[in-house]
Design an enzyme around this catalytic site. Structure first.
Site, short mmCIF file in Angstrom:
data_model
loop_
_atom_site.label_atom_id
_atom_site.label_comp_id
_atom_site.label_asym_id
_atom_site.label_seq_id
_atom_site.Cartn_x
_atom_site.Cartn_y
_atom_site.Cartn_z
N GLU A 40 -6.27 -4.18 4.43
CA GLU A 40 -5.04 -3.38 4.34
C GLU A 40 -5.26 -2.00 4.94
O GLU A 40 -6.33 -1.40 4.80
CB GLU A 40 -4.64 -3.26 2.87
CG GLU A 40 -3.34 -2.54 2.61
CD GLU A 40 -3.01 -2.46 1.12
OE1 GLU A 40 -1.83 -2.36 0.78
OE2 GLU A 40 -3.96 -2.50 0.29
N LYS A 110 4.64 -6.29 3.00
CA LYS A 110 4.20 -6.40 1.60
C LYS A 110 5.40 -6.35 0.65
O LYS A 110 6.22 -5.43 0.71
CB LYS A 110 3.23 -5.26 1.30
CG LYS A 110 2.62 -5.28 -0.09
CD LYS A 110 1.67 -4.10 -0.23
CE LYS A 110 1.00 -4.04 -1.59
NZ LYS A 110 0.13 -2.84 -1.68
N CYS A 151 -2.81 -7.28 -0.68
CA CYS A 151 -3.35 -6.53 -1.82
C CYS A 151 -2.65 -6.80 -3.14
O CYS A 151 -2.90 -7.82 -3.78
CB CYS A 151 -3.35 -5.04 -1.49
SG CYS A 151 -4.49 -4.08 -2.53
#
Length: 265
Positions: A40, A110, A151
């Site tokens: 990330e 995300k 993540c």
């Protein structure tokens, strides 16, 4: 399919970050990887006031990794970067996937944002500066179905079940910058859980080490098989780890323990 997880220590210098990422990609290609996964925020991981201007998906960040994929003849998942968002106050946290010819094969924003408020201990609201994505994404890489995540998504099993059941994913990727205090207790446990419950390979690349201001990332990038066995793990430094994914084994596990087929909800 041979995969490489590339463990990086991105900081406040975008040019240095990209140069370090390219060195890791060179090592992955030399190891025979078909797919290399970066962590990330490859572009920048430093103080908020120093954040460079966000870029579109066809900006300089994308051009850099498209060229790397083309030159190395390797699929590249360029971790994530700060994409131009819906308004001046928000970016998207976006992964880009490039094929062996350097063409953009997929992008994913995300979905789950890390908002935590513990009085006197932790105050971190990712949503202050990042807008959430809304679409799940599965991309086919050399005939293998790969589900994308980033993540904090790792803590939401319903995302991975959708990638697997609706998207037909066989591999789940997790570029991350998992913080040390949670990573040492939860990172491996969650990765192995997502692999076991979805009977997928999990390929997770993390940031490692200290990042200003006062952030330390856990690292321990790894590849987990559908039985939950850790096949490869990076040491606690900037490095890569390589593993071969056996899709025959994946099929055998799903046949012998048909939990996906037996689900009722």
């Amino acid at each position: 399919m041979r995969v490489a997880v590339c463990q990086l220590n991105a900081r406040e210098d975008p040019k240095a970050n990209l140069a370090a990422a390219r060195q890791l990609l060179d090592r992955a290609a030399a190891a025979g990887a078909d797919l290399a996964v970066l962590p990330e925020y490859v572009d920048y991981l430093g103080p908020a006031p120093g954040l460079p201007e966000p870029e579109p998906v066809d900006g300089q960040f994308a051009a850099f990794f498209a060229a790397a994929a083309r030159e190395l003849r390797m699929w590249v998942l360029a971790g994530s970067f700060h994409e131009v968002g819906p308004d001046p106050q928000h970016t998207y946290n976006t992964s880009l996937v490039f094929d062996r010819d350097g063409r953009l094969a997929a992008s994913y924003r995300k979905i789950h944002l890390y908002d935590v408020e513990i009085p006197g201990r932790v105050s971190y609201l990712e949503s202050r500066g990042v807008a959430p994505g809304a679409e799940t994404v599965v991309v086919e890489i050399d005939g293998v179905r790969v589900g994308l995540s980033i993540c904090y998504d790792l803590r939401f099993p319903e995302l991975y079940r959708r990638l697997t059941v609706d998207g037909g994913a066989q591999v789940l990727v997790v570029p991350a910058a998992f913080m040390l205090h949670t990573g040492r207790d939860h990172w491996e446990v969650l990765l192995r859980a997502r692999a076991i419950e979805n009977q997928c390979y999990v390929v997770a690349a993390g940031q490692i080490g200290d990042h200003d201001p006062g952030r330390t990332c856990f690292g321990r990038s790894m590849v987990v098989d559908p039985w939950g066995t850790v096949l490869a793990q990076a040491p606690d430094t900037v490095s890569i780890a390589v593993a071969d994914l056996d899709l025959g084994r994946l099929g055998a596990i799903r046949a012998e323990l048909p939990s996906l087929a037996n689900r009722r909800l």
